[in-house]
Design an enzyme around this catalytic site. Structure first.
Site, PDB file in Angstrom:
ATOM      1  N   HIS A 121       0.866  -1.182   0.000  1.00  0.00           N
ATOM      2  CA  HIS A 121       0.000   0.000   0.000  1.00  0.00           C
ATOM      3  C   HIS A 121       0.907   1.238   0.000  1.00  0.00           C
ATOM      4  O   HIS A 121       1.994   1.205   0.585  1.00  0.00           O
ATOM      5  CB  HIS A 121      -0.844  -0.055   1.277  1.00  0.00           C
ATOM      6  CG  HIS A 121      -1.901   0.989   1.390  1.00  0.00           C
ATOM      7  ND1 HIS A 121      -1.630   2.273   1.778  1.00  0.00           N
ATOM      8  CD2 HIS A 121      -3.243   0.936   1.192  1.00  0.00           C
ATOM      9  CE1 HIS A 121      -2.752   2.968   1.819  1.00  0.00           C
ATOM     10  NE2 HIS A 121      -3.745   2.183   1.470  1.00  0.00           N
ATOM     11  N   ASP A 198       3.014  -4.486   8.208  1.00  0.00           N
ATOM     12  CA  ASP A 198       1.825  -3.653   8.014  1.00  0.00           C
ATOM     13  C   ASP A 198       0.604  -4.564   8.208  1.00  0.00           C
ATOM     14  O   ASP A 198       0.259  -5.350   7.325  1.00  0.00           O
ATOM     15  CB  ASP A 198       1.872  -3.052   6.600  1.00  0.00           C
ATOM     16  CG  ASP A 198       0.594  -2.293   6.256  1.00  0.00           C
ATOM     17  OD1 ASP A 198      -0.359  -2.310   7.058  1.00  0.00           O
ATOM     18  OD2 ASP A 198       0.565  -1.690   5.164  1.00  0.00           O
ATOM     19  N   GLN A 201      -4.687  -4.821   7.166  1.00  0.00           N
ATOM     20  CA  GLN A 201      -5.744  -5.749   6.742  1.00  0.00           C
ATOM     21  C   GLN A 201      -5.851  -6.956   7.673  1.00  0.00           C
ATOM     22  O   GLN A 201      -6.943  -7.406   8.001  1.00  0.00           O
ATOM     23  CB  GLN A 201      -5.487  -6.234   5.303  1.00  0.00           C
ATOM     24  CG  GLN A 201      -5.619  -5.149   4.249  1.00  0.00           C
ATOM     25  CD  GLN A 201      -7.030  -4.545   4.164  1.00  0.00           C
ATOM     26  OE1 GLN A 201      -8.020  -5.178   4.496  1.00  0.00           O
ATOM     27  NE2 GLN A 201      -7.108  -3.300   3.728  1.00  0.00           N
ATOM     28  N   LYS A 224     -10.422  -0.374  10.709  1.00  0.00           N
ATOM     29  CA  LYS A 224     -10.630  -1.573   9.887  1.00  0.00           C
ATOM     30  C   LYS A 224     -11.073  -2.764  10.729  1.00  0.00           C
ATOM     31  O   LYS A 224     -11.356  -3.837  10.217  1.00  0.00           O
ATOM     32  CB  LYS A 224      -9.344  -1.922   9.143  1.00  0.00           C
ATOM     33  CG  LYS A 224      -8.930  -0.827   8.166  1.00  0.00           C
ATOM     34  CD  LYS A 224      -8.155  -1.373   7.015  1.00  0.00           C
ATOM     35  CE  LYS A 224      -7.323  -0.306   6.347  1.00  0.00           C
ATOM     36  NZ  LYS A 224      -7.994   0.312   5.208  1.00  0.00           N
ATOM     37  N   CYS A 362      -4.699   2.484  -3.654  1.00  0.00           N
ATOM     38  CA  CYS A 362      -3.437   3.005  -3.085  1.00  0.00           C
ATOM     39  C   CYS A 362      -2.284   2.035  -3.326  1.00  0.00           C
ATOM     40  O   CYS A 362      -1.412   1.861  -2.473  1.00  0.00           O
ATOM     41  CB  CYS A 362      -3.570   3.309  -1.592  1.00  0.00           C
ATOM     42  SG  CYS A 362      -4.882   4.444  -1.217  1.00  0.00           S
TER      43      CYS A 362
HETATM   44  N1  7TS Z   1      -1.703  -0.656   4.633  1.00  0.00           N
HETATM   45  C1  7TS Z   1      -2.641  -1.461   4.089  1.00  0.00           C
HETATM   46  C2  7TS Z   1      -2.297  -2.863   3.717  1.00  0.00           C
HETATM   47  C3  7TS Z   1      -3.935  -0.949   3.913  1.00  0.00           C
HETATM   48  O1  7TS Z   1      -4.865  -1.760   3.384  1.00  0.00           O
HETATM   49  C4  7TS Z   1      -4.228   0.382   4.278  1.00  0.00           C
HETATM   50  C5  7TS Z   1      -5.575   0.987   4.016  1.00  0.00           C
HETATM   51  C6  7TS Z   1      -3.210   1.151   4.874  1.00  0.00           C
HETATM   52  C7  7TS Z   1      -1.958   0.590   5.018  1.00  0.00           C
HETATM   53  C8  7TS Z   1      -3.450   2.539   5.361  1.00  0.00           C
HETATM   54  O2  7TS Z   1      -4.316   2.536   6.445  1.00  0.00           O
HETATM   55  P1  7TS Z   1      -4.856   3.928   7.080  1.00  0.00           P
HETATM   56  O3  7TS Z   1      -5.873   3.480   8.082  1.00  0.00           O
HETATM   57  O4  7TS Z   1      -3.705   4.621   7.679  1.00  0.00           O
HETATM   58  O5  7TS Z   1      -5.471   4.675   5.938  1.00  0.00           O
HETATM   59  N2  7TS Z   1      -6.228   0.418   2.913  1.00  0.00           N
HETATM   60  C9  7TS Z   1      -7.305   0.903   2.273  1.00  0.00           C
HETATM   61  C10 7TS Z   1      -7.902   0.243   1.213  1.00  0.00           C
HETATM   62  O6  7TS Z   1      -7.535  -0.851   0.783  1.00  0.00           O
HETATM   63  N3  7TS Z   1      -8.927   0.978   0.773  1.00  0.00           N
HETATM   64  O7  7TS Z   1      -9.013   2.089   1.496  1.00  0.00           O
HETATM   65  C11 7TS Z   1      -7.998   2.063   2.446  1.00  0.00           C
END
Ligand code: 7TS
Length: 409
Positions: A121, A198, A201, A224, A362
């Protein structure tokens, strides 16, 4: 609490969209919130709110207890050895930035290596680009197979004695498969490098044991996993966190302040400058209680089963391409329909009450590797049912008919 009837705890799901029951298949972007989480935040603001770590008054003590209690819940949930290894942040992105700015800049020198993969990501990619630029380290990529995954052989061949940090996702938000992070950590450690996982998910779908994985850092977001937005976690082994400089300076994080210098509090507070995200942490604690009542094993089994149910039926449909390996998807499937832009597909599905995500997720480097500009993605979580999937499949069929008709105009 039985997983087959958790749906009723999520007030938002009880509505129609464009005349259809809402089938929310976008939890990989953000999960919905059960009433228990909403009530915990409401109760905090209605009865217990005050700033933490300062007041001797009753509300101050209650707020502090609830905030620190949430930290203890997180530590237990991920099986951290020590509660102070849990730092509250704004989310996965903030947590990775903290490691990339504070840890990477402390340990990386010119010519050292930071290893990531093109599956990541953007939030697990851009901070490392910047850390590499700032330190003169080389950013190295684990080469990907055609389906977007990488092999352990590729990991072995990429990590060297110059590698200082390896940063990989536990579960990919595009491919939906889990990377063998325990084995990756073992290889990294053999070369004297640390591993940051990371978990954005994975934290929602699987039991995470940071000690068993032996990862050095593990990061995730509350939103999430049925918690609120604006709260996340950086887990780090104490020895590493002790070595790191704070990323923000100000109130709350200090031990003693002089005119020209200051000292910091001990862990975890040295990383939590300013009034912290109190309501967010309390909401996250309530989300953890909720998930634990159902059981992470039951959640993982349900999410995998529902994904399989969807994929088996999607395979029988013409004109669909699914991305990633055939087996092992934990809670999502990424796909395209021939000759239909994923945004158009998502719009037609929304007309049928089905929420999916469309775009590059992303993950532009991974999209490029897969040879696509964008894809559609359906993701499944504990409150989804086979009826949601059936509605989604029906929507796909309608979309195909609709676009075939449009083409023949
Ligand atoms: N890493 C992964 C694997 C992710 O899926 C996401 C968010 C992030 C980092 C960033 O997380 P945040 O909470 O800091 O934004 N993924 C997604 C997605 O797949 N669609 O919208 C956000």
């Amino acid at each position: 609490m039985d997983i087959s009837d958790v749906r009723g705890w999520f007030p938002i799901l009880d509505q129609t969209i464009n005349g259809y029951p809402l089938a929310y298949l976008d939890s990989a972007a953000s999960a919905q919130k059960p009433i228990q989480v909403i009530e915990a935040i409401k109760q905090y603001y209605e009865q217990d709110h005050a700033n933490v770590h300062r007041g001797v008054h009753t509300l101050g003590s209650r707020a502090t207890e609830a905030y620190e209690g949430a930290r203890a819940k997180v530590a237990h949930f991920i099986h951290a050895k020590r509660v102070e290894e849990v730092i509250f942040t704004r989310g996965t992105t903030s947590s990775i930035n903290l490691v990339a700015s504070s840890y990477a800049r402390a340990v990386c020198k010119e010519g050292d290596e930071i290893v990531i993969s093109a599956m990541e990501h953007h939030s697990n990619l851009l901070p490392w680009q910047q850390a590499a630029k700032a330190t003169g380290a080389v950013l190295k990529y684990i080469p990907l197979e055609a389906d977007g995954t990488f092999t352990m052989e590729a990991v072995e061949n990429t990590i060297t004695q110059r590698t200082k940090i390896v940063a990989v996702s536990h579960i990919s938000n595009v491919l939906g498969i889990a990377n063998p992070v325990k084995q990756i950590a073992a290889i990294a450690h053999r070369h004297g490098a640390v591993v940051m996982v990371d978990g954005a998910q994975s934290i929602a779908h699987t039991k995470v044991d940071v000690q068993a994985l032996d990862c050095d850092f593990y990061v995730f977001s509350g939103h999430k996993m049925c918690g609120p937005t604006g709260i996340g976690v950086l887990y780090g082994k104490k020895a590493h966190l002790d070595q790191m400089e704070p990323s923000e300076y100000g109130g709350e994080m200090i031990a003693d302040v002089g005119l020209y210098d200051a000292t910091w509090k001990e862990l975890p507070w040295k990383f939590e400058g300013g009034t912290p995200i109190i309501a967010g942490a309390i909401g996250l604690g309530a989300a953890i209680d909720f998930l634990e009542q159902i059981g992470m094993d039951a959640i993982e089994a349900h999410d995998k089963q529902l994904t399989r149910y969807a994929v088996e039926r999607m395979k029988r449909m013409e004109s669909l391409t699914m991305y990633g390996p055939e087996e092992g998807r934990v809670g999502l499937v990424t796909f395209n329909m021939d000759a239909v832009h994923p945004h158009d597909l998502a719009t037609v599905l929304d007309m049928h009450g089905v929420a999916i995500r469309a775009g590059h997720h992303c993950c532009q480097p991974l999209m490029r590797h897969l040879g696509v500009g964008a894809t559609a993605r359906a993701s499944f979580y504990l409150y989804n049912t086979e009826a949601d999937v059936d509605q989604f499949l029906l929507g796909l069929n309608k979309a195909r008919t609709y676009f075939e008709d449009v083409e023949s105009w």
